[in-house]
Each structure stands twice: as structure tokens, then as C-alpha cells.
Design an enzyme around this catalytic site. Structure first.
Site, PDB file in Angstrom:
ATOM      1  N   GLY A 102       9.096   4.456  11.585  1.00  0.00           N
ATOM      2  CA  GLY A 102      10.160   5.039  12.392  1.00  0.00           C
ATOM      3  C   GLY A 102      10.178   4.528  13.813  1.00  0.00           C
ATOM      4  O   GLY A 102      11.206   4.050  14.311  1.00  0.00           O
ATOM      5  N   LEU A 103       9.054   4.628  14.517  1.00  0.00           N
ATOM      6  CA  LEU A 103       9.021   4.181  15.909  1.00  0.00           C
ATOM      7  C   LEU A 103       9.132   2.663  16.021  1.00  0.00           C
ATOM      8  O   LEU A 103       9.640   2.152  17.019  1.00  0.00           O
ATOM      9  CB  LEU A 103       7.738   4.673  16.573  1.00  0.00           C
ATOM     10  CG  LEU A 103       7.695   6.175  16.890  1.00  0.00           C
ATOM     11  CD1 LEU A 103       6.403   6.532  17.596  1.00  0.00           C
ATOM     12  CD2 LEU A 103       8.891   6.595  17.724  1.00  0.00           C
ATOM     13  N   ALA A 141      10.188  14.415  16.289  1.00  0.00           N
ATOM     14  CA  ALA A 141       9.852  15.511  17.196  1.00  0.00           C
ATOM     15  C   ALA A 141       9.864  16.850  16.463  1.00  0.00           C
ATOM     16  O   ALA A 141       8.976  17.698  16.665  1.00  0.00           O
ATOM     17  CB  ALA A 141      10.832  15.532  18.368  1.00  0.00           C
ATOM     18  N   HIS A 194       0.831  -1.207   0.000  1.00  0.00           N
ATOM     19  CA  HIS A 194       0.000   0.000   0.000  1.00  0.00           C
ATOM     20  C   HIS A 194       0.866   1.257   0.000  1.00  0.00           C
ATOM     21  O   HIS A 194       0.561   2.242  -0.713  1.00  0.00           O
ATOM     22  CB  HIS A 194      -0.913  -0.005   1.225  1.00  0.00           C
ATOM     23  CG  HIS A 194      -1.754   1.221   1.359  1.00  0.00           C
ATOM     24  ND1 HIS A 194      -2.869   1.445   0.585  1.00  0.00           N
ATOM     25  CD2 HIS A 194      -1.639   2.305   2.184  1.00  0.00           C
ATOM     26  CE1 HIS A 194      -3.402   2.613   0.909  1.00  0.00           C
ATOM     27  NE2 HIS A 194      -2.682   3.151   1.894  1.00  0.00           N
ATOM     28  N   ARG A 224       2.426   1.910  -3.440  1.00  0.00           N
ATOM     29  CA  ARG A 224       1.538   2.292  -4.539  1.00  0.00           C
ATOM     30  C   ARG A 224       1.500   3.808  -4.751  1.00  0.00           C
ATOM     31  O   ARG A 224       1.497   4.288  -5.891  1.00  0.00           O
ATOM     32  CB  ARG A 224       0.123   1.788  -4.271  1.00  0.00           C
ATOM     33  CG  ARG A 224      -0.024   0.279  -4.408  1.00  0.00           C
ATOM     34  CD  ARG A 224      -1.399  -0.179  -3.967  1.00  0.00           C
ATOM     35  NE  ARG A 224      -2.456   0.438  -4.773  1.00  0.00           N
ATOM     36  CZ  ARG A 224      -3.753   0.314  -4.501  1.00  0.00           C
ATOM     37  NH1 ARG A 224      -4.120  -0.397  -3.446  1.00  0.00           N
ATOM     38  NH2 ARG A 224      -4.651   0.891  -5.274  1.00  0.00           N
ATOM     39  N   ARG A 269       0.013   4.923  11.528  1.00  0.00           N
ATOM     40  CA  ARG A 269      -0.032   6.380  11.548  1.00  0.00           C
ATOM     41  C   ARG A 269      -1.424   6.802  11.998  1.00  0.00           C
ATOM     42  O   ARG A 269      -2.425   6.206  11.600  1.00  0.00           O
ATOM     43  CB  ARG A 269       0.271   6.949  10.149  1.00  0.00           C
ATOM     44  CG  ARG A 269       1.695   6.694   9.692  1.00  0.00           C
ATOM     45  CD  ARG A 269       1.907   7.268   8.315  1.00  0.00           C
ATOM     46  NE  ARG A 269       1.046   6.606   7.336  1.00  0.00           N
ATOM     47  CZ  ARG A 269       1.014   6.963   6.048  1.00  0.00           C
ATOM     48  NH1 ARG A 269       1.762   7.954   5.612  1.00  0.00           N
ATOM     49  NH2 ARG A 269       0.235   6.309   5.213  1.00  0.00           N
TER      50      ARG A 269
END
Length: 494
Positions: free
Chosen positions: A432-433, A365, A259, A262, A417
Site C-alpha cells: 500500500g505505502l 489509518a 511468498h 503461497r 510489514r
């Protein structure tokens, strides 16, 4: 060309190979039967021996008792010409010259049962002895005792051992016939019991064979008995559950990665198609910049996926001293944020991986801060104060909108997200996390998010190296001034 003959295994290896090729049920039954056969043979041998000694002891006691009675009568002078017994015991009384002076009717009155030397030996030893009764018209062996009486007389008492011999032979015949039958019955019982014991394992094997690569939520049958097979089935089902979780995680990763791929691919395709369709009015530099931006997004996504794949393989992080203070200082300077860093804090690990952790946290941040981002670093001693229990505490704090408490753990999942971040162009892919947590765990640490009032604080705890101790944060900023980032709602933790 003729086929080569199979290699010879030697006479000593063929039985072992044949034995290893047999089924577990056959080997257990054969082993149990062999042990039972040996035990039955030893038991039969001991039983016959003990029975023979017991019967012989009984006869010896009876013969000795009759001999003592005759000796008492002879010493008292009340012994008649004929001696009468009720248990078919043969008794002869001999004078000092060896002549028979008294005897029972069932024995010879002319020929002594034992010669002179045999009588002397038997009296000195005081033990019973065997003698052949056929010369005296008595079939089978005799068990005899010799006792001395007054006036140089000798009493010889004997009894036929034929009954005992017949009893032992009958017992031996019964054991010879019955032991193999008993062994066969025990072997058959062992075969059935072992088969029933191994049946849950066969069910496990069939259940495992029915589980295919596309099966969902399949489990192996668990037997009711709380035995080792039950523990094995439970452990295998737990393993299958973990594999299902891993499979679901992998499928979700593939779906989410597809996904995420795309969008940039569709953007690149659209830009190129428009440029090729209208080349005369196309600003090629602008098209190239747009394609480059999408390509960089694809490159970052590929790097994140490779990093996660390496972490998922469980490769141990490199164990080398890393100056975390210097590493955090460079990250703060690179992003232009404030650093409050205690000096000389050292941890063991991989400098590149830890640098990626700092980059992800600080960049995230900065992306969501209102005006200020602060990178902090300090050390904490363990409660016991031992030399190896301290922790390095790395914090990245911003004054952005923060994250609701119920979502602070969820954002560590891959491709996660928050809704507000999906509309952001710079929101990242949501890896990222996830990379931060997996990397910190590989270094033996932990990471969590907490409220900074206002804003959010990411807290990373890593074990200190032996010499990595620091007392208090250095005053003042160590990097540039606080960075000002976009004021959009936090969510794209990528």
C-alpha cells in the site's frame, strides 16, 4: 529457381559502403595519413618555392652589387680594358653604339649577352631576367641585370643559375624519396597510437561480452587515463550498478510476490481438499466464503502488482485538473472518518491514481487507529509567493500506536510489514505505502510519515494547479464520526 543478383548500388555508393565497413582504427589511420600526405605535399611545394626564391634573390643581389661596382668605376674613368671579378660574375660594358668596350675574361667580347631591345626593356623595368647561356658556351641559364652608366654606356652583369638549379633539383629528389618514407612512418605511428588509444575500448567490449545475464557485481575495466574512455567506462559501470539494483529489486519483488501468493493459494487448496474429502459433513457456504475471502486477497495483490508495474514503466500520470477537496471528502465519507478540508484545492494529475492514494492511506489509518482518523487538506504558498509554487498538503492522522522513527522510511519499501503485522489477517501484502509513494512521485510530489503524538500522520505534498488556492480549513467534520478500528499494533501497511 535461380537466385536473384544482388541489387546494384551504383558506382558512387560502393566506395562509401566499403569505407563504412572498415574498422575505426583503419578509417582513422587512413584519414590521418591522407591529411598528412596533403600537408607534406603542400609543405614540400612551398619549401621548394621559397628556397628557389631565396637562392635567386641571393644571386640577384650579388649580380646587382657587381654591376653597381662596375658602373661606379666606369663613371669615375677607372675602368680598365678587362674587368676582374672574384665570384665568376660575367660583366660586359657597351658604349652608346652597342659595342663591347670592357668585359670580364669569361665572356664574349664581340657578341653582347643581350640585344638592344632586351637591354632597353631590362633597364626600364629594373628587374633581373633569365637568359640562355649555351650560345655563349655557358651551360644552363644565366641571371642577368642591366644598368646604365655615364656617356650612354650600358653595364650588363650575369651569373650562372646552374648551381641554384642543381640545388633545387637535389632538394626535389630528396623530397620525392623522403616524403613517402616519412608518410609511411607517420602512418605506422598513427596506426600504433590509434590502436593503443582504442585498446581500452576493446577491453570494454570484451568485458561487456563476459557479463552474462546471471553475473553478479560485474564491472567493466576502467582505464587509468582520465580521458573520454575513462568517463565512458565510469558511466557504463554506473549503469551496470543501477541495472543490478533494478535486477535485485525485481528478484526480490518476484520472491516476495511468490511468498504472498503461497498463503492464500494454500488456504484455498486446503479448504477445497477438506471439503472434497468430507463432503457429507461440510458446510459449503462457509467453505465458499473462505475461498472467496482468499480469492479477494489474491485479487487485491494482483491489482497492487499491476499498479506498481505501471508505475515502474514510467508512464506519465494524466495531467488534468483534479478537485482534491472533493476527492478527499469522498474518501473520508466512504470510510466514515473525520475530514478537515480546505475548499477548492485543485491539483493536476490522474483522479483514479490520487483516489487510490487516499484509499490506501485512509484504510491503513482506520486499520490501526484506536478511535479517531482525521483527513486534512490545506494549501501552502511558496516562500517567494509566486503563482506557480504553491503546494497542496494532504494529511491522514490516526491515534494508533504509531511507528518507530527508524521504521518510518522502511515501510515504504515493497512487501515490507513490521513483525507485529505478519500475524494479522487483514494486514495486507505490504504494497500500500509503496504504491502511495510511487504514485505521489509520478505526480511531482512527496510523502512521509511523522509522529502525531499520539498516533501517526501521513503527509502528502502535491503541486497546486494554477487556480487551486484555498485559505483555511473548513470548520467541523465533513464526513461521518471518527472511526474505531482494531487495537492491534501497527505494522501491516498494505
Amino acid at each position: 529457381m535461380a537466385a536473384e543478383p544482388p541489387p546494384r548500388t551504383g558506382p558512387g555508393r560502393f566506395p562509401a559502403g566499403w569505407w563504412r565497413r572498415r574498422s575505426l582504427r583503419f578509417r582513422l589511420t587512413a584519414t590521418a595519413s591522407a591529411i598528412l600526405a596533403l600537408a607534406l605535399a603542400v609543405s614540400a611545394y612551398v619549401f621548394v618555392g621559397v628556397l628557389g626564391r631565396a637562392l635567386a634573390g641571393t644571386i640577384d643581389d650579388e649580380v646587382y652589387q657587381r654591376a653597381r661596382e662596375v658602373v661606379a668605376l666606369a663613371d669615375a674613368g677607372r675602368l680598365g680594358d678587362q674587368i676582374v671579378t672574384t665570384d665568376n660574375t660575367i660583366v660586359q660594358v657597351l658604349d652608346a653604339t652597342g659595342r663591347i668596350v670592357n668585359a670580364t675574361p669569361n665572356t664574349d667580347r664581340l657578341v653582347p649577352l643581350l640585344g638592344w631591345k632586351q637591354r632597353e626593356t631590362a633597364m626600364r623595368s629594373g628587374t633581373p631576367l633569365f637568359l640562355d647561356g649555351r650560345p655563349y658556351g655557358i651551360p644552363g641559364p644565366l641571371r642577368a641585370r642591366v644598368l646604365s652608366a655615364d656617356a650612354g654606356r650600358t653595364v650588363v652583369a650575369a651569373r650562372s643559375f646552374k648551381e641554384v638549379q642543381s640545388s633545387l633539383e637535389t632538394t626535389g629528389h630528396v623530397l620525392i624519396v623522403g616524403t613517402p618514407l616519412l608518410l609511411v612512418l607517420l602512418a605506422a605511428a598513427s596506426w600504433l597510437v590509434i590502436g593503443r588509444t582504442l585498446r581500452p575500448i576493446a577491453l570494454l567490449r570484451r568485458g561487456a561480452a563476459e557479463i552474462s545475464g546471471t553475473a553478479r557485481a560485474r564491472r567493466l575495466p576502467v582505464p587509468e587515463a582520465r580521458d573520454e574512455v575513462h568517463s565512458l567506462a565510469t558511466t557504463l559501470n554506473d549503469m551496470l550498478a543501477r541495472l543490478e539494483v533494478a535486477d535485485a529489486r525485481q528478484r526480490a519483488l518476484i520472491s516476495d510476490a511468490s511468498h504472498e501468493l503461497r498463503s492464500p493459494l494454500a488456504s484455498i487448496r486446503l479448504q477445497l481438499e477438506v471439503a472434497l474429502s468430507h463432503p457429507e459433513g461440510q458446510e459449503w457456504r462457509e467453505t465458499a466464503e473462505g475461498v472467496l475471502e482468499d480469492t479477494m486477497r489474491l485479487s487485491r495483490l494482483a491489482e497492487d502488482l499491476l499498479a506498481l508495474a505501471r508505475l515502474d514503466e514510467g508512464r506519465p500520470a494524466r495531467r488534468e485538473p483534479v478537485d482534491l477537496t472533493a476527492l478527499a471528502g469522498r474518501a473520508a465519507e466512504r470510510h466514515g472518518v473525520t475530514g478537515e478540508l480546505a475548499p477548492g484545492i485543485t491539483v493536476y494529475g490522474d483522479a483514479l491514481d490520487l483516489g487510490r492514494v487516499l484509499t490506501n492511506l485512509v484504510a491503513n489509518a482506520v486499520r490501526h487507529a484506536t478511535s479517531t482518523v482525521v483527513v486534512g487538506l490545506r494549501s501552502e504558498e511558496s516562500a517567494a509567493g509566486d503563482a506557480g509554487g504553491g503546494m497542496a498538503v494532504l494529511t491522514v492522522t490516526d491515534d494508533g500506536p504509531g511507528i518507530p522513527a527508524e521504521d518510518r522510511e522502511r515501510v515504504f519499501d515493497r512487501f515490507t510489514r513490521l513483525d507485529s503485522a505478519r500475524s494479522r489477517d487483514d494486514g495486507g501484502a505490504g504494497l500500500g505505502l509503496a504504491i502511495v509513494r510511487e504514485t505521489v512521485r509520478a505526480h511531482g510530489g512527496s510523502v512521509h510519515l511523522e509522529d502525531a503524538a499520539p498516533g501517526l500522520r501521513a503527509v502528502v505534498r502535491l503541486p497546486l494547479a494554477a487556480s487551486g488556492r484555498a485559505s483555511r480549513p473548513a470548520p467541523g467534520p465533513q464526513a461521518g464520526p471518527g472511526a474505531t478500528a482494531g487495537r492491534a499494533t501497527r505494522g501491516g501497511l498494505g
